[in-house]
Design an enzyme around this catalytic site. Structure first.
Site, PDB file in Angstrom:
ATOM      1  N   ARG A 235       7.313   8.389  -0.457  1.00  0.00           N
ATOM      2  CA  ARG A 235       8.591   7.903   0.078  1.00  0.00           C
ATOM      3  C   ARG A 235       9.373   9.149   0.487  1.00  0.00           C
ATOM      4  O   ARG A 235       9.585  10.041  -0.334  1.00  0.00           O
ATOM      5  CB  ARG A 235       9.375   7.140  -0.994  1.00  0.00           C
ATOM      6  CG  ARG A 235       8.663   5.914  -1.551  1.00  0.00           C
ATOM      7  CD  ARG A 235       9.579   5.170  -2.499  1.00  0.00           C
ATOM      8  NE  ARG A 235       8.839   4.362  -3.463  1.00  0.00           N
ATOM      9  CZ  ARG A 235       8.519   3.083  -3.303  1.00  0.00           C
ATOM     10  NH1 ARG A 235       8.854   2.464  -2.209  1.00  0.00           N
ATOM     11  NH2 ARG A 235       7.880   2.420  -4.239  1.00  0.00           N
TER      12      ARG A 235
ATOM     13  N   GLY B 190      11.297  -0.034   4.870  1.00  0.00           N
ATOM     14  CA  GLY B 190      11.751   1.349   5.024  1.00  0.00           C
ATOM     15  C   GLY B 190      10.832   2.089   5.993  1.00  0.00           C
ATOM     16  O   GLY B 190      11.282   2.847   6.865  1.00  0.00           O
TER      17      GLY B 190
ATOM     18  N   ILE C 113       3.177  -5.157  -2.066  1.00  0.00           N
ATOM     19  CA  ILE C 113       2.868  -6.311  -2.940  1.00  0.00           C
ATOM     20  C   ILE C 113       4.059  -7.256  -3.047  1.00  0.00           C
ATOM     21  O   ILE C 113       3.941  -8.359  -3.554  1.00  0.00           O
ATOM     22  CB  ILE C 113       2.456  -5.871  -4.368  1.00  0.00           C
ATOM     23  CG1 ILE C 113       3.607  -5.137  -5.072  1.00  0.00           C
ATOM     24  CG2 ILE C 113       1.187  -5.046  -4.339  1.00  0.00           C
ATOM     25  CD1 ILE C 113       3.452  -5.075  -6.580  1.00  0.00           C
ATOM     26  N   ASP C 114       5.243  -6.827  -2.562  1.00  0.00           N
ATOM     27  CA  ASP C 114       6.474  -7.590  -2.816  1.00  0.00           C
ATOM     28  C   ASP C 114       6.624  -8.856  -1.958  1.00  0.00           C
ATOM     29  O   ASP C 114       7.394  -9.742  -2.296  1.00  0.00           O
ATOM     30  CB  ASP C 114       7.708  -6.700  -2.571  1.00  0.00           C
ATOM     31  CG  ASP C 114       7.737  -5.497  -3.498  1.00  0.00           C
ATOM     32  OD1 ASP C 114       7.128  -5.578  -4.577  1.00  0.00           O
ATOM     33  OD2 ASP C 114       8.374  -4.486  -3.143  1.00  0.00           O
TER      34      ASP C 114
ATOM     35  N   MET D 192       6.753  -7.315 -10.794  1.00  0.00           N
ATOM     36  CA  MET D 192       7.408  -6.519  -9.743  1.00  0.00           C
ATOM     37  C   MET D 192       7.910  -7.427  -8.618  1.00  0.00           C
ATOM     38  O   MET D 192       7.821  -8.647  -8.693  1.00  0.00           O
ATOM     39  CB  MET D 192       6.451  -5.472  -9.199  1.00  0.00           C
ATOM     40  CG  MET D 192       6.347  -4.238 -10.075  1.00  0.00           C
ATOM     41  SD  MET D 192       5.342  -2.990  -9.254  1.00  0.00           S
ATOM     42  CE  MET D 192       5.678  -1.564 -10.265  1.00  0.00           C
TER      43      MET D 192
ATOM     44  N   GLU E  75       6.740 -21.841 -18.210  1.00  0.00           N
ATOM     45  CA  GLU E  75       7.802 -22.747 -18.671  1.00  0.00           C
ATOM     46  C   GLU E  75       9.150 -22.410 -18.035  1.00  0.00           C
ATOM     47  O   GLU E  75      10.047 -23.243 -17.992  1.00  0.00           O
ATOM     48  CB  GLU E  75       7.927 -22.698 -20.199  1.00  0.00           C
ATOM     49  CG  GLU E  75       6.933 -23.596 -20.923  1.00  0.00           C
ATOM     50  CD  GLU E  75       5.490 -23.184 -20.733  1.00  0.00           C
ATOM     51  OE1 GLU E  75       5.223 -21.970 -20.674  1.00  0.00           O
ATOM     52  OE2 GLU E  75       4.626 -24.077 -20.624  1.00  0.00           O
TER      53      GLU E  75
ATOM     54  N   HIS F 296       2.887  -1.093 -12.968  1.00  0.00           N
ATOM     55  CA  HIS F 296       2.077  -0.659 -11.823  1.00  0.00           C
ATOM     56  C   HIS F 296       0.652  -1.196 -11.813  1.00  0.00           C
ATOM     57  O   HIS F 296      -0.050  -1.019 -10.822  1.00  0.00           O
ATOM     58  CB  HIS F 296       2.074   0.876 -11.748  1.00  0.00           C
ATOM     59  CG  HIS F 296       3.388   1.402 -11.268  1.00  0.00           C
ATOM     60  ND1 HIS F 296       4.457   1.573 -12.109  1.00  0.00           N
ATOM     61  CD2 HIS F 296       3.825   1.740 -10.026  1.00  0.00           C
ATOM     62  CE1 HIS F 296       5.488   2.017 -11.408  1.00  0.00           C
ATOM     63  NE2 HIS F 296       5.143   2.126 -10.151  1.00  0.00           N
TER      64      HIS F 296
ATOM     65  N   GLN G 183       0.018  -4.015 -11.320  1.00  0.00           N
ATOM     66  CA  GLN G 183       0.076  -4.992 -10.211  1.00  0.00           C
ATOM     67  C   GLN G 183      -0.203  -4.348  -8.861  1.00  0.00           C
ATOM     68  O   GLN G 183      -0.467  -5.041  -7.878  1.00  0.00           O
ATOM     69  CB  GLN G 183       1.474  -5.638 -10.151  1.00  0.00           C
ATOM     70  CG  GLN G 183       1.820  -6.439 -11.375  1.00  0.00           C
ATOM     71  CD  GLN G 183       3.316  -6.658 -11.517  1.00  0.00           C
ATOM     72  OE1 GLN G 183       3.834  -7.684 -11.121  1.00  0.00           O
ATOM     73  NE2 GLN G 183       4.021  -5.699 -12.093  1.00  0.00           N
ATOM     74  N   ARG G 184      -0.099  -3.041  -8.794  1.00  0.00           N
ATOM     75  CA  ARG G 184      -0.293  -2.371  -7.495  1.00  0.00           C
ATOM     76  C   ARG G 184      -1.744  -1.948  -7.258  1.00  0.00           C
ATOM     77  O   ARG G 184      -2.088  -1.546  -6.138  1.00  0.00           O
ATOM     78  CB  ARG G 184       0.636  -1.154  -7.416  1.00  0.00           C
ATOM     79  CG  ARG G 184       2.099  -1.483  -7.290  1.00  0.00           C
ATOM     80  CD  ARG G 184       2.669  -0.981  -5.982  1.00  0.00           C
ATOM     81  NE  ARG G 184       2.638   0.453  -5.912  1.00  0.00           N
ATOM     82  CZ  ARG G 184       3.679   1.251  -6.199  1.00  0.00           C
ATOM     83  NH1 ARG G 184       4.827   0.720  -6.565  1.00  0.00           N
ATOM     84  NH2 ARG G 184       3.572   2.544  -6.085  1.00  0.00           N
TER      85      ARG G 184
HETATM   86  O1  F6P Z   1       7.604  -1.952  -3.312  1.00  0.00           O
HETATM   87  C1  F6P Z   1       6.575  -1.976  -4.237  1.00  0.00           C
HETATM   88  C2  F6P Z   1       7.078  -1.699  -5.636  1.00  0.00           C
HETATM   89  O2  F6P Z   1       5.962  -1.756  -6.509  1.00  0.00           O
HETATM   90  C3  F6P Z   1       8.172  -2.624  -6.131  1.00  0.00           C
HETATM   91  O3  F6P Z   1       7.680  -3.868  -6.552  1.00  0.00           O
HETATM   92  C4  F6P Z   1       8.760  -1.802  -7.245  1.00  0.00           C
HETATM   93  O4  F6P Z   1      10.104  -2.147  -7.457  1.00  0.00           O
HETATM   94  C5  F6P Z   1       8.637  -0.389  -6.720  1.00  0.00           C
HETATM   95  O5  F6P Z   1       7.641  -0.418  -5.718  1.00  0.00           O
HETATM   96  C6  F6P Z   1       8.255   0.624  -7.766  1.00  0.00           C
HETATM   97  O6  F6P Z   1       8.287   1.874  -7.165  1.00  0.00           O
HETATM   98  P1  F6P Z   1       7.640   3.192  -7.792  1.00  0.00           P
HETATM   99  O7  F6P Z   1       6.153   3.061  -7.704  1.00  0.00           O
HETATM  100  O8  F6P Z   1       8.162   4.273  -6.918  1.00  0.00           O
HETATM  101  O9  F6P Z   1       8.074   3.268  -9.219  1.00  0.00           O
END
Ligand code: F6P
Length: 320
Positions: free
Chosen positions: A73, A105, A127-128, A170, A188, A251, A253-254
């Site tokens: 970023r 972004g 992933i959002d 996330m 629930e 993370h 989830q990523r």
């Molecule tokens: O935009 C993807 C994301 O995983 C969001 O779900 C989360 O808020 C953010 O990035 C976490 O960012 P970083 O990996 O910089 O902690």
């Protein structure tokens, strides 16, 4: 006629970015266009951190999570002087157009570069699922699978111990991952930016599920950035018949191998990106709407309102 395309991944990575890199590379080469990988997003662009990509460089990556190009970023990329440095580096390397894979972004950077003369196309990689110009983003489906797998496991142990699992997912400021997971897992309760958070209401609901519905467990799926989930779990233990436990999926989830759905989406969108550039179009982003691959000017896409998920929340309520 463009001769050389650059490709970069930017912002938080998502499963399927590699599938997109592979497809952009191969479709471009099939069109007689050379491809250059830009390492570490806009940061690498500004530093001139480039490498040529041939078909073989993108072999064996379709099934891999993460991004072989690396991601970053770069807040400074908002500055037009930084953008001009990037344009200079691209021009020196003979790159006439760029495919940017990332979130909104990253789209802003792509729009700025297009205005400075380098045609760019944005692909939604996050992933959002928080980009209004597409029904789905690359990586959302895989992240959802990961969340569902984790919650299914948490339900097993929660049932054994009469527990309430508070699962933080996330999504940045978007509740899609949470509400899709809540429906898919039979949770629930679901708490997101869209539902708002009323702690007393949630505790009351859990007391009802315990004492009236005689539930053996309860799963609360909650979006990140709403409340301290460990504190919430303590309050659940103190104020309901369940003992509360919090799990922040974070993370995990990523990562992971993209689902077939994300591989397909990435490949279809990448093909569209190259086609647009070949036709001299820049400053657009690609989306999938009603299963058709479409594109919009980024400027228009960034102004689109957030999608309402009212029907999904209504369905969730009816299923509990
Ligand atoms: O935009 C993807 C994301 O995983 C969001 O779900 C989360 O808020 C953010 O990035 C976490 O960012 P970083 O990996 O910089 O902690």
């Amino acid at each position: 006629m463009i001769k050389r395309i650059g490709i970069l991944t930017s912002g938080g990575d998502s499963p399927g970015m590699n599938a997109a890199i592979r497809a952009v590379t191969r479709v471009a080469i099939a069109n007689g266009i050379e491809v250059v990988g830009i390492n570490d997003g806009y940061k690498g662009m500004v530093e001139g951190n480039f490498r040529p990509l041939i078909k073989e460089d993108v072999s064996d990556i379709l099934d891999r999570g993460g991004t072989i190009l690396g991601s970053a970023r770069l807040v400074e990329f908002k500055d037009v002087k930084v953008q001009q440095v990037a344009v200079q580096k691209l021009t020196e390397a003979g790159i006439d157009a760029v495919v940017v894979i990332g979130g909104d972004g990253s789209y802003r950077g792509a729009m700025a570069l297009t205005q400075l003369g380098i045609n760019c196309i944005g692909l939604p990689g996050t992933i959002d699922n928080d980009i209004p110009a597409t029904d789905f983003t690359i990586g959302f489906d895989t992240a959802l699978h990961t969340v569902v797998e984790c919650v299914d496991k948490l339900r097993d142990t929660s049932s054994s111990h009469h527990r309430c699992s508070v699962v933080e997912v996330m999504g940045n400021r978007c509740g899609d991952l949470a509400v899709w997971a809540a429906i898919s897992c039979g949770a629930e309760a679901v708490v997101t930016q869209e539902t708002g958070f009323d702690e007393e209401d949630l505790l009351e609901r859990l007391r009802y599920l315990d004492s009236v519905r005689r539930k053996k467990h309860a799963i609360v799926v909650i979006s990140e950035k709403i409340t301290d989930v460990n504190e919430l779990a303590r309050k659940i233990s103190a104020n309901t018949g369940f003992s509360g436990r919090a799990t922040v999926l974070g993370h995990i989830q990523r990562g992971g191998s993209p689902t077939p759905s994300d591989r397909m989406l990435a490949s279809r969108m990448a093909e569209k990106a190259v086609d647009l550039l070949v036709n001299g179009i820049g400053g657009h982003c690609v989306g999938i709407v009603d299963n058709a691959i479409v594109s919009y000017p980024i400027e228009e896409a960034l102004k689109m309102p957030k999608k309402s998920r009212k029907e999904l929340y209504q369905l969730f309520d009816r299923l509990v």
